[in-house]
Structures are given as structure tokens and as C-alpha cells.
Design an enzyme around this catalytic site. Structure first.
Site, PDB file in Angstrom:
ATOM      1  CD  GLU A 440      -1.415  -0.348   3.646  1.00 26.37           C
ATOM      2  OE1 GLU A 440      -2.596  -0.026   3.418  1.00 26.37           O
ATOM      3  OE2 GLU A 440      -1.026  -0.717   4.761  1.00 26.37           O
ATOM      4  CG  ASP A 464      -3.516   3.623   3.070  1.00 20.60           C
ATOM      5  OD1 ASP A 464      -3.859   4.819   3.166  1.00 20.60           O
ATOM      6  OD2 ASP A 464      -3.661   2.802   3.988  1.00 20.60           O
TER       7      ASP A 464
HETATM    8  C1  PEP Z   1      -6.096  -0.125   2.092  1.00 15.36           C
HETATM    9  O1  PEP Z   1      -5.293   0.779   2.375  1.00 15.36           O
HETATM   10  O2  PEP Z   1      -6.475  -0.363   0.922  1.00 15.36           O
HETATM   11  C2  PEP Z   1      -6.663  -0.986   3.125  1.00 15.36           C
HETATM   12  C3  PEP Z   1      -7.359  -2.055   2.817  1.00 15.36           C
HETATM   13  O3  PEP Z   1      -6.493  -0.633   4.409  1.00 15.36           O
HETATM   14  P1  PEP Z   1      -7.250   0.589   5.131  1.00 15.36           P
HETATM   15  O4  PEP Z   1      -8.389   1.012   4.271  1.00 15.36           O
HETATM   16  O5  PEP Z   1      -7.674   0.050   6.444  1.00 15.36           O
HETATM   17  O6  PEP Z   1      -6.144   1.603   5.218  1.00 15.36           O
HETATM   18 MG    MG Z   2      -4.343   0.888   4.304  1.00 15.47          MG
END
Ligand code: PEP
Ligand code: MG
Length: 588
Positions: A440, A464
Site C-alpha cells: 500500500e 492507501d
Molecule cells: C487499504 O489501504 O487499501 C486498506 C485495505 O487498508 P485501510 O483502508 O484500512 O487503510
Molecule cells: Mg491501508
């Protein structure tokens, strides 16, 4: 549909169309003034405060019982968080301090402490922590009403169905929502991960957030229509608009029922490419919903909710263990990927009285794994809880926000150490617990070949990844139009990740929101991603979409998309392909 004069655009967070009379909730703040008390009055003021706390607690307990029955434990836990705040040194301790040391009256002290804590929380970049500010605001108003002897809104006593408009809904307001009376709701502020959005999806009520000033532009009793898919609110819809939306919604509802009925059919494309459809959850209590929606495992357990449930108290090893054991048992023999602590901001863990003294923590700061590697005892406590639970099902540990190989090595070292500690104490630990890396951060995406040598699987966190690739804050609605999942840079980095992982023979899943958007799913199938993880309610639809597509056609679309210059050109290419496939799978 195209935006017209009576149309306002926001962010659609819960699908469906609702039309009916509006009810605009006025966010009336209790009027409070400052008084300096005589020292002799302090004891009786403390008594008034204690009585208000007692009343607030009784109200919260009542709301919790009702929320638990109507909405399930996930929502009811919001009230636990507020009840704990009532005992928190940062909140009530500080209020009492102001009464006894500064001779402030109780109302003023509550208002000031609530405001300070809420503004500290709302300046935090981490979306989840920022939204804890809503709990503080809610509790502050409740205590003030109790001190002033006022009643709050009673959304559970509506006499006709309405479309609700609010600046934002507090947790207690959302818990009072009766899905039979609330046709839909819309708010001035909010993002996809706000309380409001989470509750709307769990109630399956259409909702639009991020409408800026809709509550000042609208009166109660106006005819409105909201579209929770496209994120529109139409004030005073004309006959044609009503007809168009009603027709579309009827199709959506009948389709949704059909998807749900087929939830246990495998997600396999027309040409035999099998996709495993997994769920993103926030707690063990969500496991039931995963199974009811046809989920084939858990692709992302966001363990940070465990830390946020009880402000002021870090979860113990035993609490971690019990929570993870419960979800592993409920899902067995399916796999469950539990992500370790993913919280933003250096001093923002519950229990740290100096929280956010340093101001807003940057999106590029000491977050997630970085924080865990610094706060080792907190991290190791979680790891021991995880490893103890590993004997109760198929656990996979997932590390968030990795940006380099050292972090992965260090984390793996701590996992090994936690295992040794447990074995020395006589605990059983599963022989094999795969350790995966969330991709990410663009740096991690560029070195997947290196990470692949030391990780067991990858999970792409597109939420992210897009944010950092495009330098667009995912929670800032001023740049929301630039947050483009199909931006050529995003598609190219995804291609790089998947191709490299394929060569390295390491499994890749996708657990960001892209995995639950049909247009993106077409591109993801083209890439060959065979594990998609999403909120439970999206599973039946996405399984259906996969069954109507062909992997070969998706590959062709992807190959052409990789040559295109803009996100809109990619959408223009992919959308007709998707629509054709959804209309008539047999001719695909
Ligand atoms: C993401 O970043 O895509 C993810 C699944 O984590 P979060 O949305 O909790 O940051
Ligand atoms: Mg994330």
C-alpha cells in the site's frame, strides 16, 4: 445521471435510492456559560456532575441494548467506547480537575474538555482516530443535556418515514435509526469510513455523505430523492426524475435479491477463472455476516478497532487471543488474515495522556507497522494473542504499511520471538502461520520482488496505494475528484505488482475498495488477481459480476487500458465492456 440545478453531489456510501419528505436534524448545541464557583460550592458541583454522569451512563446502557438488538454488536460497541470515556482520566478526570482546582462550573468544564479532546482527535490524519472525535462530541452533548435537564432528539419516535439530513450523525443518533422509518440519509460531512457510512451499510439504508452545507440549504418537509450509488441528492425531483430513479431502484432491488440467493455459488468467470471472494471485517462479531453473504474467508481483519473500542485502555494479550480465536473458530476451515495494529500517529494510542500534544500526525508519519516496531511491547502483546489463537483455525498475519525489507525482517523477528516466549510458557502455536505484506506504499510496490523472498503472501491495499501514488488524501473531499482508481499510474503499478508476484510464485489478493467496484473488478480480472476482499454486503454482487465476465476479454481490456493516457479514457474503454457483459453473459 447528469447533475441538474436541483441536484447536489456528494459521496455515495450505501447503495439504493430513497425518496420522501426530508427531516433536517438541527445540531443544537446546549447553551453553556462560564461561572467561577466559591470553594464551598465545589462539593455540590461535583455532586451535580456525578448525577449527570449517572444519567448519561444509564442512557448509554439503554441505547446499547437497543442498538445490539437492532444493529448488532459492531454498532453497539460504539456505546462501550463512550461509557469508557466517562471513566477516562483524559475526559472526566480533567473535568473534575477543573471543578476542584479552577473552580469552574460543571457545564463549562465539560464543554471545554470535550472541545479540546475532540479538536485534538479531529486534527489527526488517521481516519479512524479522527472519527473518535464524534464519540467525544456525542458524550459532551449528552452530559450537558443531563446537567441542564434537557431531552435529546428521539429519532426512534418518528411517525412517518423520512429521508434524514444531518451535519453528521452521532453514534447515538445512528443507533436510534429505525430502518422502516428512515428511508435514507445524507450528511454535510463524512467519508466512506465514517461511523455514519458504516452504519448505513450495515442497515442497508441508502446514504450520501460529504454534501458540505446541505443541512443549511434544506428545510424539513421538502420532497427529496437520494441516490446512494451515484452520491446525488435531488431536492424537489420532477416527475421524470422520480420515474427514472424508481425504475432503476426496482431493478437494483430485484438484482440484489437474486445476488444474495446465489451467494454460495463460486465466483468463476465464463471461461473458468476462479476468484476467491473474501471479507473485510472490523471485529469477530462480523463473522456471521461474512457467512451470510457468501464470504469464503476473511481477507482483512482491521484489528485497530480492538484498540479503538476502549479509549484509555490497551487490549491485553488475553483480549487479543479471545477476539482472534472467536473469528478463527467461526470461519474455520476458511483462512482469516488478521492485520496487525494499523493506527496513525505517534502518541495517539489509547491510554497515552499526551495524545496529539505534538499536533496532527502526518499521513507520512509514524503509522501502522512503523509505530508497532517502536512500541514493541504493544506489538508483541498483539503477536502473542495472535499466535495463541493460531491453533483454532487458519490464521494468516498481515503487516500494514511496509515500505522496506528491513521492516519486514524486524517484524518477522518479533513474530519468532513471540512464538518462542509462548512455547517456553507451554502454549501451543500452529506450526505454520503465513506472514503477508500489505502493498500500500509505492516503495513496497516497486520492490515486491525483494519482499517476495521474505513474505508468504501479498495483499494490495488499494485505498492507501492510490492515495500515496497520486498524492491525494483519501479522506479530503476537496480532492476527492482526483482520487482515481483507474488512473494509468495505478493500473501500471498494479500490473507491476501482479506480474512480479506471479514470477515469484507468491499469492496476491486485493483488499482495498477497488475490489468491490465492478468496473475495477474487470481490470483486476484482466490482471489475474484471484482473491478479492471487501465488505460483506458487497460479496453477492461481486460474485455475480465475476460470473458474468470472461478472463480473456478482461485481459484484452487491460492490455488496451495499459496504453491509455487518462483515467477517463480507461473508464470509457472498460464501461461498455462491463455493461455488455452484465446485460447478456451468454454473448460475452
Ligand atoms: C487499504 O489501504 O487499501 C486498506 C485495505 O487498508 P485501510 O483502508 O484500512 O487503510
Ligand atoms: Mg491501508
Amino acid at each position: 445521471m447528469a447533475a441538474t440545478d436541483n441536484t447536489r453531489r456528494g459521496i455515495g456510501v450505501s447503495p439504493g435510492v430513497a425518496c420522501g419528505p426530508s427531516l433536517v436534524l438541527e445540531r443544537r448545541r446546549a447553551a453553556v456559560s462560564a461561572k467561577t464557583l466559591d470553594v464551598a460550592e465545589t462539593a455540590s458541583e461535583l455532586g451535580r456532575l456525578a448525577e449527570a454522569v449517572r444519567r448519561a451512563r444509564a442512557e448509554l446502557e439503554d441505547l446499547k441494548v437497543r442498538a445490539d438488538a437492532a444493529l448488532g454488536q459492531g454498532v453497539a460497541q460504539i456505546f462501550d467506547a463512550q461509557m469508557l470515556l466517562l471513566e477516562d482520566a483524559m475526559f472526566l478526570g480533567e473535568v473534575k480537575h477543573r471543578l476542584t482546582e479552577r473552580q469552574q462550573n460543571a457545564e463549562w468544564a465539560v464543554r471545554q474538555v470535550g472541545r479540546d479532546l475532540s479538536s485534538r482527535l479531529s486534527s489527526i490524519s488517521d481516519v479512524y482516530l479522527r472519527e473518535r472525535g464524534t464519540d467525544v462530541d456525542d458524550l459532551t452533548e449528552r452530559l450537558l443535556r443531563a446537567l441542564l435537564g434537557e431531552e435529546g432528539h428521539r429519532l426512534d419516535q418518528l411517525v412517518e418515514p423520512v429521508v434524514l439530513f444531518a451535519h453528521d450523525l452521532t453514534p447515538s443518533e445512528t443507533a436510534q435509526l429505525d430502518p422502516h422509518m428512515i428511508l435514507g440519509f445524507a450528511t454535510d460531512i463524512g467519508s466512506r469510513s465514517s461511523h455514519t457510512a458504516i452504519v448505513a451499510r450495515s442497515l442497508e439504508i441508502p446514504a450520501v455523505v460529504g454534501l458540505h452545507d446541505i443541512t443549511s440549504a434544506l428545510q424539513s418537509g421538502e420532497d427529496v430523492l437520494i441516490d446512494g450509488d451515484a452520491g446525488f441528492v435531488i431536492v424537489g425531483p420532477d416527475h421524470d426524475q422520480l420515474q427514472e430513479y424508481r425504475a432503476r431502484d426496482a431493478v437494483r432491488v430485484s438484482q440484489a435479491e437474486g445476488y444474495l440467493a446465489d451467494r454460495d455459488l463460486p465466483a468463476e468467470t465464463l471461461d473458468g477463472f476462479r476468484v476467491t471472494v473474501l471479507a473485510n471485517i472490523e471485529g469477530a462479531a462480523d463473522a456471521q455476516s461474512v457467512l451470510e453473504h457468501g464470504g469464503e474467508g476473511v481477507g482483512l481483519f482491521r484489528s485497530e478497532y480492538l484498540y479503538l473500542r476502549n479509549p484509555g485502555v490497551l487490549p491485553s494479550e488475553e483480549e487479543h487471543y479471545l477476539e482472534y480465536r472467536s473469528v478463527l473458530e467461526a470461519m474455520a476451515p476458511r483462512a482469516v488474515s488478521i492485520r496487525t495494529l494499523d493506527i496513525g500517529g505517534e502518541k495517539l494510542l489509547p491510554g497515552d495522556p499526551a495524545a496529539s500534544q505534538t499536533g496532527a500526525e502526518s499521513l507520512l508519519g509514524l503509522r501502522a507497522l512503523r509505530l508497532a516496531l517502536r512500541e514493541r511491547e504493544i506489538f508483541s502483546t498483539q503477536l502473542r494473542g495472535l499466535l495463541r489463537a493460531s491453533v483454532h483455525g487458519r490464521l494468516q498475519i498481515m503487516l500494514p504499511f511496509v515500505s522496506g525489507v528491513e521492516e519486514l525482517r524486524e517484524a518477522r523477528g518479533l513474530i519468532d520471538e513471540a512464538r518462542r516466549q509462548l512455547v517456553d510458557k507451554g502454549h501451543e502455536v500452529a506450526e505454520v502461520v503465513p506472514v503477508g505484506v500489505m502493498i500500500e506504499v509505492p516503495a513496497a510496490a516497486m520492490i515486491v520482488d525483494l519482499l517476495a523472498d521474505e513474505a508468504d503472501f501479498f495483499a494490495i491495499g488499494s485505498n492507501d496505494l492510490i492515495q500515496y501514488m497520486l498524492a491525494v488524501d483519501r479522506a479530503n473531499d476537496a480532492v476527492a475528484h482526483m482520487y482515481e482508481p483507474l488512473h494509468p499510474a495505478v493500473i501500471r503499478i498494479l500490473w507491476h505488482i501482479v506480474e512480479t508476484a506471479r514470477k515469484k510464485e507468491i499469492p496476491v489478493s486485493m483488499c482495498g475498495e477497488m475490489a468491490s467496484e465492478p468496473l475495477s473488478v474487470l481490470i483486476l480480472l484482466g490482471l489475474g488477481i484471484d482473491q478479492l476482499s471487501m465488505s460483506p454486503s458487497a460479496i453477492p454482487l461481486i460474485k455475480n459480476v465475476v460470473r458474468r465476465l470472461s478472463r480473456e476479454k478482461a485481459k484484452e481490456v487491460l492490455e488496451r487500458a495499459l496504453e491509455l493516457e487518462t483515467a477517463s479514457a480507461i473508464e470509457d474503454l472498460a464501461l461498455p465492456q462491463l455493461l455488455t457483459a452484465l446485460r447478456d453473459p451468454t454473448t460475452d
